[in-house]
Scaffold this active site. Structure first.
Site, PDB file in Angstrom:
ATOM      1  N   ASP A  59       0.854  -1.176   0.000  1.00 10.32           N
ATOM      2  CA  ASP A  59       0.000   0.000   0.000  1.00 10.32           C
ATOM      3  C   ASP A  59       0.898   1.236   0.000  1.00 10.32           C
ATOM      4  OD1 ASP A  59      -1.754   2.136   0.709  1.00 10.32           O
ATOM      5  OD2 ASP A  59      -3.169   0.613   1.408  1.00 10.32           O
ATOM      6  N   SER A 125      -5.474  15.188 -13.895  1.00 13.89           N
ATOM      7  CA  SER A 125      -6.601  14.959 -14.805  1.00 13.89           C
ATOM      8  C   SER A 125      -7.141  16.279 -15.327  1.00 13.89           C
ATOM      9  CB  SER A 125      -7.698  14.221 -14.038  1.00 13.89           C
ATOM     10  OG  SER A 125      -8.920  14.290 -14.740  1.00 13.89           O
ATOM     11  N   TYR A 150     -13.565  12.853  -6.310  1.00  9.85           N
ATOM     12  CA  TYR A 150     -12.402  12.395  -7.092  1.00  9.85           C
ATOM     13  C   TYR A 150     -11.667  13.600  -7.677  1.00  9.85           C
ATOM     14  CZ  TYR A 150      -9.740  10.821 -11.129  1.00  9.85           C
ATOM     15  OH  TYR A 150      -8.729  10.647 -12.048  1.00  9.85           O
ATOM     16  N   LYS A 154      -7.685  15.434  -6.968  1.00 12.63           N
ATOM     17  CA  LYS A 154      -6.659  15.824  -7.954  1.00 12.63           C
ATOM     18  C   LYS A 154      -6.249  17.281  -7.740  1.00 12.63           C
ATOM     19  CE  LYS A 154      -6.334  11.914 -10.168  1.00 12.63           C
ATOM     20  NZ  LYS A 154      -5.194  11.055  -9.845  1.00 12.63           N
ATOM     21  N   TYR A 178      -4.163  14.267 -17.694  1.00 10.95           N
ATOM     22  CA  TYR A 178      -4.644  13.372 -18.752  1.00 10.95           C
ATOM     23  C   TYR A 178      -6.033  13.784 -19.186  1.00 10.95           C
ATOM     24  CZ  TYR A 178      -1.433  10.100 -16.249  1.00 10.95           C
ATOM     25  OH  TYR A 178      -0.390   9.499 -15.601  1.00 10.95           O
ATOM     26  N   ASN A 200     -16.670   4.125 -17.417  1.00  9.92           N
ATOM     27  CA  ASN A 200     -16.158   4.895 -18.557  1.00  9.92           C
ATOM     28  C   ASN A 200     -16.710   4.366 -19.871  1.00  9.92           C
ATOM     29  OD1 ASN A 200     -13.491   4.900 -16.484  1.00  9.92           O
ATOM     30  ND2 ASN A 200     -14.210   6.849 -17.246  1.00  9.92           N
ATOM     31  N   GLY A 295     -23.185  15.965 -13.343  1.00 11.28           N
ATOM     32  CA  GLY A 295     -21.779  16.368 -13.218  1.00 11.28           C
ATOM     33  C   GLY A 295     -21.013  16.379 -14.526  1.00 11.28           C
TER      34      GLY A 295
HETATM   35  P1  NAD Z   1      -6.031   2.062 -12.393  1.00 15.13           P
HETATM   36  O1  NAD Z   1      -7.021   1.904 -11.309  1.00 15.13           O
HETATM   37  O2  NAD Z   1      -5.993   1.057 -13.471  1.00 15.13           O
HETATM   38  O3  NAD Z   1      -4.555   2.184 -11.772  1.00 15.13           O
HETATM   39  C1  NAD Z   1      -4.327   2.708 -10.487  1.00 15.13           C
HETATM   40  C2  NAD Z   1      -3.473   1.687  -9.750  1.00 15.13           C
HETATM   41  O4  NAD Z   1      -3.198   2.180  -8.428  1.00 15.13           O
HETATM   42  C3  NAD Z   1      -4.175   0.329  -9.594  1.00 15.13           C
HETATM   43  O5  NAD Z   1      -3.279  -0.674 -10.000  1.00 15.13           O
HETATM   44  C4  NAD Z   1      -4.466   0.234  -8.094  1.00 15.13           C
HETATM   45  O6  NAD Z   1      -4.428  -1.089  -7.640  1.00 15.13           O
HETATM   46  C5  NAD Z   1      -3.358   1.093  -7.516  1.00 15.13           C
HETATM   47  N1  NAD Z   1      -3.629   1.688  -6.209  1.00 15.13           N
HETATM   48  C6  NAD Z   1      -4.700   2.452  -5.817  1.00 15.13           C
HETATM   49  N2  NAD Z   1      -4.552   2.812  -4.538  1.00 15.13           N
HETATM   50  C7  NAD Z   1      -3.389   2.268  -4.090  1.00 15.13           C
HETATM   51  C8  NAD Z   1      -2.707   2.272  -2.856  1.00 15.13           C
HETATM   52  N3  NAD Z   1      -3.188   2.901  -1.782  1.00 15.13           N
HETATM   53  N4  NAD Z   1      -1.542   1.605  -2.765  1.00 15.13           N
HETATM   54  C9  NAD Z   1      -1.031   0.937  -3.831  1.00 15.13           C
HETATM   55  N5  NAD Z   1      -1.628   0.900  -5.036  1.00 15.13           N
HETATM   56  C10 NAD Z   1      -2.804   1.554  -5.154  1.00 15.13           C
HETATM   57  O7  NAD Z   1      -6.224   3.535 -12.995  1.00 15.13           O
HETATM   58  P2  NAD Z   1      -5.536   4.204 -14.256  1.00 15.13           P
HETATM   59  O8  NAD Z   1      -6.601   4.461 -15.242  1.00 15.13           O
HETATM   60  O9  NAD Z   1      -4.327   3.472 -14.645  1.00 15.13           O
HETATM   61  O10 NAD Z   1      -5.160   5.605 -13.613  1.00 15.13           O
HETATM   62  C11 NAD Z   1      -3.874   5.870 -13.080  1.00 15.13           C
HETATM   63  C12 NAD Z   1      -3.883   7.261 -12.494  1.00 15.13           C
HETATM   64  O11 NAD Z   1      -4.269   8.188 -13.514  1.00 15.13           O
HETATM   65  C13 NAD Z   1      -4.905   7.444 -11.367  1.00 15.13           C
HETATM   66  O12 NAD Z   1      -4.338   8.301 -10.387  1.00 15.13           O
HETATM   67  C14 NAD Z   1      -6.064   8.125 -12.049  1.00 15.13           C
HETATM   68  O13 NAD Z   1      -6.807   8.918 -11.170  1.00 15.13           O
HETATM   69  C15 NAD Z   1      -5.346   8.983 -13.073  1.00 15.13           C
HETATM   70  N6  NAD Z   1      -6.189   9.339 -14.220  1.00 15.13           N
HETATM   71  C16 NAD Z   1      -6.818   8.343 -14.924  1.00 15.13           C
HETATM   72  C17 NAD Z   1      -7.644   8.675 -15.991  1.00 15.13           C
HETATM   73  C18 NAD Z   1      -8.390   7.617 -16.751  1.00 15.13           C
HETATM   74  O14 NAD Z   1      -9.335   7.947 -17.448  1.00 15.13           O
HETATM   75  N7  NAD Z   1      -7.987   6.349 -16.699  1.00 15.13           N
HETATM   76  C19 NAD Z   1      -7.825  10.030 -16.336  1.00 15.13           C
HETATM   77  C20 NAD Z   1      -7.162  11.010 -15.609  1.00 15.13           C
HETATM   78  C21 NAD Z   1      -6.339  10.651 -14.546  1.00 15.13           C
HETATM   79  N1  UDP Z   2     -20.815   8.051 -21.482  1.00 20.87           N
HETATM   80  C1  UDP Z   2     -21.992   7.537 -21.969  1.00 20.87           C
HETATM   81  N2  UDP Z   2     -22.390   6.295 -21.556  1.00 20.87           N
HETATM   82  C2  UDP Z   2     -21.643   5.528 -20.703  1.00 20.87           C
HETATM   83  C3  UDP Z   2     -20.427   6.063 -20.212  1.00 20.87           C
HETATM   84  C4  UDP Z   2     -20.053   7.323 -20.617  1.00 20.87           C
HETATM   85  O1  UDP Z   2     -22.690   8.201 -22.747  1.00 20.87           O
HETATM   86  O2  UDP Z   2     -22.073   4.420 -20.343  1.00 20.87           O
HETATM   87  C5  UDP Z   2     -20.386   9.381 -21.916  1.00 20.87           C
HETATM   88  C6  UDP Z   2     -20.222  10.385 -20.788  1.00 20.87           C
HETATM   89  O3  UDP Z   2     -21.454  11.004 -20.508  1.00 20.87           O
HETATM   90  C7  UDP Z   2     -19.175  11.337 -21.331  1.00 20.87           C
HETATM   91  C8  UDP Z   2     -18.326  10.445 -22.230  1.00 20.87           C
HETATM   92  O4  UDP Z   2     -19.099   9.277 -22.504  1.00 20.87           O
HETATM   93  O5  UDP Z   2     -19.797  12.313 -22.140  1.00 20.87           O
HETATM   94  C9  UDP Z   2     -17.003  10.020 -21.577  1.00 20.87           C
HETATM   95  O6  UDP Z   2     -17.317   9.484 -20.305  1.00 20.87           O
HETATM   96  P1  UDP Z   2     -16.205   8.808 -19.402  1.00 20.87           P
HETATM   97  O7  UDP Z   2     -16.870   8.399 -18.111  1.00 20.87           O
HETATM   98  O8  UDP Z   2     -15.492   7.756 -20.166  1.00 20.87           O
HETATM   99  O9  UDP Z   2     -15.146   9.975 -19.151  1.00 20.87           O
HETATM  100  P2  UDP Z   2     -15.305  11.401 -18.424  1.00 20.87           P
HETATM  101  O10 UDP Z   2     -16.683  11.547 -17.927  1.00 20.87           O
HETATM  102  O11 UDP Z   2     -14.296  11.341 -17.341  1.00 20.87           O
HETATM  103  O12 UDP Z   2     -14.930  12.413 -19.457  1.00 20.87           O
END
Ligand code: NAD
Ligand code: UDP
Length: 339
Positions: A59, A125, A150, A154, A178, A200, A295
């Site tokens: 962790d 993000s 969430y 960030k 991202y 997502n 949201g």
């Molecule tokens: P993910 O959940 O696949 O990866 C996150 C990893 O962190 C997982 O492997 C999880 O097991 C690990 N983790 C969480 N809490 C932990 C802890 N306390 N100790 C050890 N490990 C821990 O998510 P992802 O999509 O790969 O995202 C990675 C990062 O990018 C995250 O911080 C997420 O918020 C950020 N992010 C993701 C997206 C997206 O759309 N995927 C967009 C913007 C930002």
């Molecule tokens: N979305 C959708 N149906 C779903 C999941 C997502 O129409 O089942 C739409 C959502 O409203 C957004 C876009 O797809 O407009 C991307 O959503 P996602 O949750 O992947 O990313 P984020 O909301 O973080 O941009």
């Protein structure tokens, strides 16, 4: 060559980043508690790269474990992916999200300080632009008002990292904002493996296409956008991973704080995603239109100029690549890493 600790490196973005860092010649250490991932992902990173990765199940909140990792490895830089990321769950369980996401960051910073490690990249993000800023988002815009815990984690973690760098002039911080990562490694061996019902868009689309879910609900078709559905800046996860390789090169050479958008700069609507997925892959994605999701913003997309100017990074893959690779992963792993 430098060694990079990937906190949360077994996850979706971390595993793809590990592959690209290894290909670029970096050594990689992964620490993850597998709360949203599994050891199989790391095995497949090793398989793709033909290299081994030292892995710790731990962790990231656990300071003693972190101290052990820093003492057993000569870490040059950290990428902090470890966090909980489900927006809806964060509304239901805000304390869990603040505890996990903030504490991992604080523990990492404290352990880094004890170990004399001065370089960190943080997974931020586009959500930090909040509700107020106009698209396309540029890095110097103020952080805005988020619609869920969430997003606030960030915002808070960016603030914490900026304050830490202000106090320690040797500390180098890169905040990577991202946009919407989708797709998978072209090998089809690693990809996004959400637990339960996907939140997502792309994993939901793929699971409908593979027959795991009946139909997609498109959240809202009355937005002020060209086709009425919301628009996002989707980015191929391999492009995103390569952005981290560029950012590591940068953070090893600079101090202070730098912020980069990682997006393509081009928005696509939900309908365009569904249409492209069906066309490129030749599979139907049954869908219906439903209410807007609370949201959600009508549009979110990057101005991606700064990452090109400063890091020399830009995306190479297009929406067809994203849809093809997402499907390749899904159809070869219909139940994710559970085979
Ligand atoms: P993910 O959940 O696949 O990866 C996150 C990893 O962190 C997982 O492997 C999880 O097991 C690990 N983790 C969480 N809490 C932990 C802890 N306390 N100790 C050890 N490990 C821990 O998510 P992802 O999509 O790969 O995202 C990675 C990062 O990018 C995250 O911080 C997420 O918020 C950020 N992010 C993701 C997206 C997206 O759309 N995927 C967009 C913007 C930002
Ligand atoms: N979305 C959708 N149906 C779903 C999941 C997502 O129409 O089942 C739409 C959502 O409203 C957004 C876009 O797809 O407009 C991307 O959503 P996602 O949750 O992947 O990313 P984020 O909301 O973080 O941009």
């Amino acid at each position: 060559m430098s060694t990079v600790l990937l906190a949360g490196g077994a996850g979706y973005i971390g595993s793809h980043t590990a592959v690209e860092l290894l290909a670029a010649g970096y050594d990689v250490v992964i620490a993850d508690n597998y709360s949203n991932s599994c050891p199989e992902a790391v095995k497949r990173v090793e398989e793709i790269s033909g290299k081994s990765v030292r892995t710790y199940e731990c962790d990231i909140k656990d300071s003693a474990e972190l101290d052990r990792i820093f003492s057993e490895n000569s870490i040059d830089a950290v990428i902090h992916f470890a966090g909980l990321k489900a927006v809806g769950e964060s509304v239901a369980k805000p304390v869990l999200y603040y505890r996990n996401n903030i504490d991992t960051t604080l523990s990492l910073l404290e352990s880094m300080e004890r170990a004399g490690v001065k370089r960190i990249i943080f997974s931020s993000s586009a959500t930090v632009y909040g509700e107020e800023n106009p698209v396309p988002y540029t890095e110097e815009m103020p952080r805005g008002t988020c619609t869920n815990p969430y997003g606030w984690t960030k915002v808070m973690m960016e603030q914490i990292l900026e304050d830490a760098a202000r106090a320690d002039k040797e500390l180098a911080v890169v905040l990577l904002r991202y946009f919407n990562p989708i797709g998978a490694h072209p090998s089809g061996r690693i990809g996004e493996d959400p637990q339960g019902i996907p939140n997502n868009l792309m994993p939901y689309v793929s699971q409908v296409a593979v027959g795991r879910r009946e139909k997609l609900t498109i959240f809202g078709n009355d937005y002020d956008t060209p086709d009425g559905t919301a628009r996002r800046d989707y980015i191929h996860v391999v492009d995103l991973a390569k952005g981290h390789v560029k950012a590591i090169g940068y953070v090893l050479e600079h101090s202070g704080v730098e912020v980069f958008n990682l997006g393509t700069g081009t928005p696509y609507s939900v309908t365009e995603i569904v249409d492209t997925f069906e066309k490129v892959n030749g599979v139907p994605v049954p869908h219906v239109y439903g209410e807007r999701r609370p949201g959600d913003l009508p549009e979110s997309y990057a101005n991606a100029d700064k990452a090109l100017a400063v890091l020399g990074w830009q995306t190479e893959k297009d929406l067809s690549d994203m849809c093809r690779d997402a499907w390749n992963w899904q159809k070869n792993n219909p139940n994710g890493y559970n085979k």
